[in-house]
Design a protein around this motif. Structure first.
Motif, PDB file in Angstrom:
ATOM      1  N   UNK A   1     -18.291  -0.574  -9.246  1.00  0.00           N
ATOM      2  CA  UNK A   1     -17.334  -0.543 -10.357  1.00  0.00           C
ATOM      3  C   UNK A   1     -16.248  -1.606 -10.213  1.00  0.00           C
ATOM      4  N   UNK A   2     -16.018  -2.083  -8.971  1.00  0.00           N
ATOM      5  CA  UNK A   2     -14.985  -3.093  -8.733  1.00  0.00           C
ATOM      6  C   UNK A   2     -15.432  -4.494  -9.147  1.00  0.00           C
TER       7      UNK A   2
ATOM      8  N   UNK B   1      -8.218  -1.630   1.561  1.00  0.00           N
ATOM      9  CA  UNK B   1      -7.174  -0.620   1.365  1.00  0.00           C
ATOM     10  C   UNK B   1      -6.844  -0.465  -0.112  1.00  0.00           C
ATOM     11  N   UNK B   2      -6.755  -1.593  -0.818  1.00  0.00           N
ATOM     12  CA  UNK B   2      -6.485  -1.525  -2.251  1.00  0.00           C
ATOM     13  C   UNK B   2      -7.580  -0.791  -2.999  1.00  0.00           C
ATOM     14  N   UNK B   3      -8.837  -1.058  -2.626  1.00  0.00           N
ATOM     15  CA  UNK B   3      -9.960  -0.381  -3.276  1.00  0.00           C
ATOM     16  C   UNK B   3      -9.922   1.119  -3.014  1.00  0.00           C
ATOM     17  N   UNK B   4      -9.654   1.504  -1.775  1.00  0.00           N
ATOM     18  CA  UNK B   4      -9.583   2.929  -1.436  1.00  0.00           C
ATOM     19  C   UNK B   4      -8.431   3.609  -2.170  1.00  0.00           C
TER      20      UNK B   4
ATOM     21  N   UNK C   1     -10.423  -4.725 -12.797  1.00  0.00           N
ATOM     22  CA  UNK C   1      -9.194  -5.304 -13.338  1.00  0.00           C
ATOM     23  C   UNK C   1      -7.988  -4.830 -12.530  1.00  0.00           C
ATOM     24  N   UNK C   2      -8.007  -3.575 -12.112  1.00  0.00           N
ATOM     25  CA  UNK C   2      -6.907  -3.041 -11.304  1.00  0.00           C
ATOM     26  C   UNK C   2      -6.828  -3.750  -9.956  1.00  0.00           C
TER      27      UNK C   2
ATOM     28  N   UNK D   1      -1.144   0.294  -6.533  1.00  0.00           N
ATOM     29  CA  UNK D   1      -1.874  -0.002  -5.300  1.00  0.00           C
ATOM     30  C   UNK D   1      -1.252  -1.189  -4.566  1.00  0.00           C
ATOM     31  N   UNK D   2      -0.856  -2.219  -5.319  1.00  0.00           N
ATOM     32  CA  UNK D   2      -0.246  -3.382  -4.697  1.00  0.00           C
ATOM     33  C   UNK D   2       1.087  -3.060  -4.046  1.00  0.00           C
TER      34      UNK D   2
END
Length: 228
Positions: free
Chosen positions: A58-59, A101-104, A122-123, A178-179
């Protein structure tokens, strides 16, 4: 002036791999080879039918070919590359850990009903933009030749533009959350307390060499042929 091939070969490994994966995913979806719903993040299918690939695929989907898709891809090529060649230079393992980490974090946020999203690409791109804006806060950005502002405010300006143009607000907000979480845990909190609870795991360092080689070999045909 460098050719497109020279520019592509000059990209750092993680940004290069992620950008290429996003482009290839959009191509196969655009051609109808794979339906986007088959790679979307649907937790019911993940847990009920063990379709665990959805947690990753999905990423890689930034939407079908459009102006917005082009903008997101350019954001990867600009802000991701500047991060990996700048603050993360010679720290490829740290950059990959930031992406993981961002994905998790985004997967955890998406599990909350009000934040549910089928695609988090996009996120993740917006997370890169947010971290870039914190690493280069005083940089000057010109938006469409109309507005000039400091890089620190760019994520919020891009979010406002998405609202004006009718794009969904949620992906941008998730990326900002997340960022900021990553930046807080790796920069702000250590500066305040002297403790870093989000250090890159040790196993990432020996892993990154072989992983980078595998990714580059897979996506760079010229490299696989020995540069012919």
């Amino acid at each position: 002036m460098s050719t497109p091939a020279e520019f592509y070969n000059s990209l750092p490994p993680i940004t290069k791999a992620y950008g290429t994966a996003c482009l290839l995913t959009t191509i196969v979806c655009q051609l109808g080879i794979v339906h986007p719903l088959y790679i979307a993040l649907i937790y019911e299918d993940v847990f009920s039918h063990f379709q665990v690939w959805r947690l990753i695929t999905n990423f890689f989907f930034l939407g079908k070919f459009s102006i917005n898709f082009g903008i997101r891809l350019l954001m990867i090529a600009r802000y991701g590359v500047q991060l990996e060649k700048g603050p993360f230079e010679r720290r490829t393992a740290d950059f990959l850990w930031m992406m993981i980490f961002g994905s998790l974090s985004l997967l955890a946020l998406s599990a909350i009903p009000i934040f549910r999203s089928g695609f988090l690409g996009i996120s993740l791109v917006f997370m890169l933009l947010y971290i870039w804006s914190r690493e280069f806060p005083d940089g000057q950005i010109n938006i469409y030749g109309l507005v000039r502002l400091k890089a620190f405010y760019l994520p919020w300006a891009m979010l406002a533009l998405d609202v004006i143009f009718g794009s969904p607000l949620l992906p941008d907000l998730l990326g900002i959350i997340a960022g900021h979480l990553y930046y807080f845990l790796t920069v702000l909190h250590p500066l305040a307390t002297g403790k870093n609870f989000l250090k890159t795991p040790r196993f990432m360092y020996p892993l990154i060499g072989s992983l980078s080689i595998s990714l580059i070999c897979y996506i760079d045909i010229n490299w696989c042929k020995g540069g012919d």
